[in-house]
Write an enzyme that holds these catalytic residues in place. Structure first.
Site, PDB file in Angstrom:
ATOM      1  N   LYS A  58     -19.423  57.450  50.786  1.00  0.00           N
ATOM      2  CA  LYS A  58     -18.700  58.537  51.742  1.00  0.00           C
ATOM      3  C   LYS A  58     -17.471  58.791  51.404  1.00  0.00           C
ATOM      4  CE  LYS A  58     -18.909  61.662  55.214  1.00  0.00           C
ATOM      5  NZ  LYS A  58     -17.411  61.529  55.972  1.00  0.00           N
ATOM      6  N   SER A  82     -21.988  62.759  56.726  1.00  0.00           N
ATOM      7  CA  SER A  82     -21.251  64.000  56.527  1.00  0.00           C
ATOM      8  C   SER A  82     -22.257  65.040  57.221  1.00  0.00           C
ATOM      9  CB  SER A  82     -21.269  64.264  54.864  1.00  0.00           C
ATOM     10  OG  SER A  82     -20.556  65.505  54.682  1.00  0.00           O
ATOM     11  N   HIS A  95     -17.367  60.926  48.469  1.00  0.00           N
ATOM     12  CA  HIS A  95     -17.559  62.319  48.889  1.00  0.00           C
ATOM     13  C   HIS A  95     -16.501  63.107  49.452  1.00  0.00           C
ATOM     14  CE1 HIS A  95     -18.758  64.814  52.477  1.00  0.00           C
ATOM     15  NE2 HIS A  95     -19.953  65.002  51.802  1.00  0.00           N
ATOM     16  N   ASN A  96     -15.748  62.593  50.392  1.00  0.00           N
ATOM     17  CA  ASN A  96     -14.422  62.910  51.020  1.00  0.00           C
ATOM     18  C   ASN A  96     -13.176  63.384  50.061  1.00  0.00           C
ATOM     19  OD1 ASN A  96     -16.144  62.616  53.193  1.00  0.00           O
ATOM     20  ND2 ASN A  96     -14.370  62.252  54.358  1.00  0.00           N
ATOM     21  N   GLU A  98     -14.442  66.312  48.265  1.00  0.00           N
ATOM     22  CA  GLU A  98     -14.132  67.494  49.250  1.00  0.00           C
ATOM     23  C   GLU A  98     -12.759  67.898  49.174  1.00  0.00           C
ATOM     24  OE1 GLU A  98     -13.945  67.167  53.967  1.00  0.00           O
ATOM     25  OE2 GLU A  98     -16.136  66.806  53.348  1.00  0.00           O
TER      26      GLU A  98
END
Length: 299
Positions: free
Chosen positions: A171, A121, A174-175, A178
């Site tokens: 990840k 990221s 995480h996205n 987001e």
């Protein structure tokens, strides 16, 4: 360390330059000759093919992929399988689906090739600020490659997550998060934009970045965007998704975890791409059918 890096897009090119700045030796390959030339000017050694890139590396070779997920990654790994030797290492730094990474690690293991999945990221700002890096795979391989992660990341900005797939899994989540954060900011700022107060939106974004509960780097980026164009008049409200939000929603369903915010933020992106919604037309038609409500006709 010396490594080969395949893929010189926005992230790959900047990562190459950051690594070169710490005296790592980088051999690069990309189908875009201009990108290759730019990397060479920064100090990287260009290769005209994957085969040449591998030939320019010393054992144990490290090949880092920064290419789109899916077939591009799969095809490149299949080619590398025929070129690399036992104890050589492949690092996938793209946004691959974590279950694909699990399978790739197992398949490469049959050939004695080692594999790390690195969720990264930082976007286009990573060169300046560093890349937050989440790594999955065998811990001893992570330790061997750690100097690379240390160079790329900000202080304390990289971490070994766990077995193969873990880096890309974290990840992915995480996205997904987001997506939800971005949607919340978008909705709040739209309400302020529609108010009667003529709110200085970039100023509010700056203000909230000074100690408020909702401060974040995304908010800083919102302030920059709104300073350039308060009404965002030069931008269409068309929002793509690169896959990780969908995978996060799929994972939530698979594990029976309610994730309404992330799910709705994904659906908002899908709606943004419709010039005109067929579903909305049907809603209007139904209201007309049962209640005689007015339907707006196309001109």
């Amino acid at each position: 360390m010396k490594l080969g890096l395949i893929g010189l897009g926005k992230m790959g090119a900047n990562m190459t330059e950051r690594l070169l700045g710490e005296n790592h030796e980088i051999v690069v390959f990309d189908l875009n000759t201009e990108a290759l030339e730019n990397a060479e000017k920064k100090g990287a050694s260009p290769a005209n093919s994957v085969e040449e890139l591998v030939s320019l590396l010393k054992k144990p070779r490290i090949v880092w992929l920064m290419i789109p997920s899916g077939k591009p990654v799969q095809n490149t790994i299949e080619k590398l399988t025929t070129l690399l030797d036992e104890d050589d290492i492949i690092i996938d730094g793209g946004n691959s689906f974590y279950k694909d990474s699990e399978k790739r690690a197992e398949e490469l293991k049959k050939h004695g090739i080692l594999f790390l999945d690195a969720g990264i990221s930082g976007g286009i700002w990573g060169f300046k600020n560093g890349y937050c890096t989440m790594v999955g795979g065998e811990e001893k391989i992570f330790k061997y490659c750690e100097p690379l992660f240390k160079t790329l990341a900000p202080e304390n900005g990289y971490k070994y997550i766990g077995a193969s797939g873990a880096g890309h899994f974290v990840k992915m989540i995480h996205n997904g998060i987001e997506y939800g954060l971005m949607e919340a900011y978008a909705e709040g700022f739209e309400i302020m934009h529609a108010s009667d107060y003529n709110v200085d939106l970039s100023g509010v974004a700056d203000l909230w970045g000074k100690g408020s509960v909702v401060r974040s780097w995304l908010l800083e980026l919102a302030a920059d965007a709104l300073r350039e164009d308060k009404d965002l008049s030069g931008i269409r409200g068309y929002v793509e998704d690169s896959g990780e939000g969908r995978w996060t929603v799929d994972e939530a369903i698979e594990k029976n975890i309610p994730a309404p915010v992330i799910t709705q933020s994904l659906f908002a992106r899908l709606r943004s791409r419709q010039e005109e919604s067929y579903g909305a037309k049907l809603l209007a038609a139904l209201r007309n059918q049962f209640g005689g409500h007015e339907v707006k006709k196309k001109e």
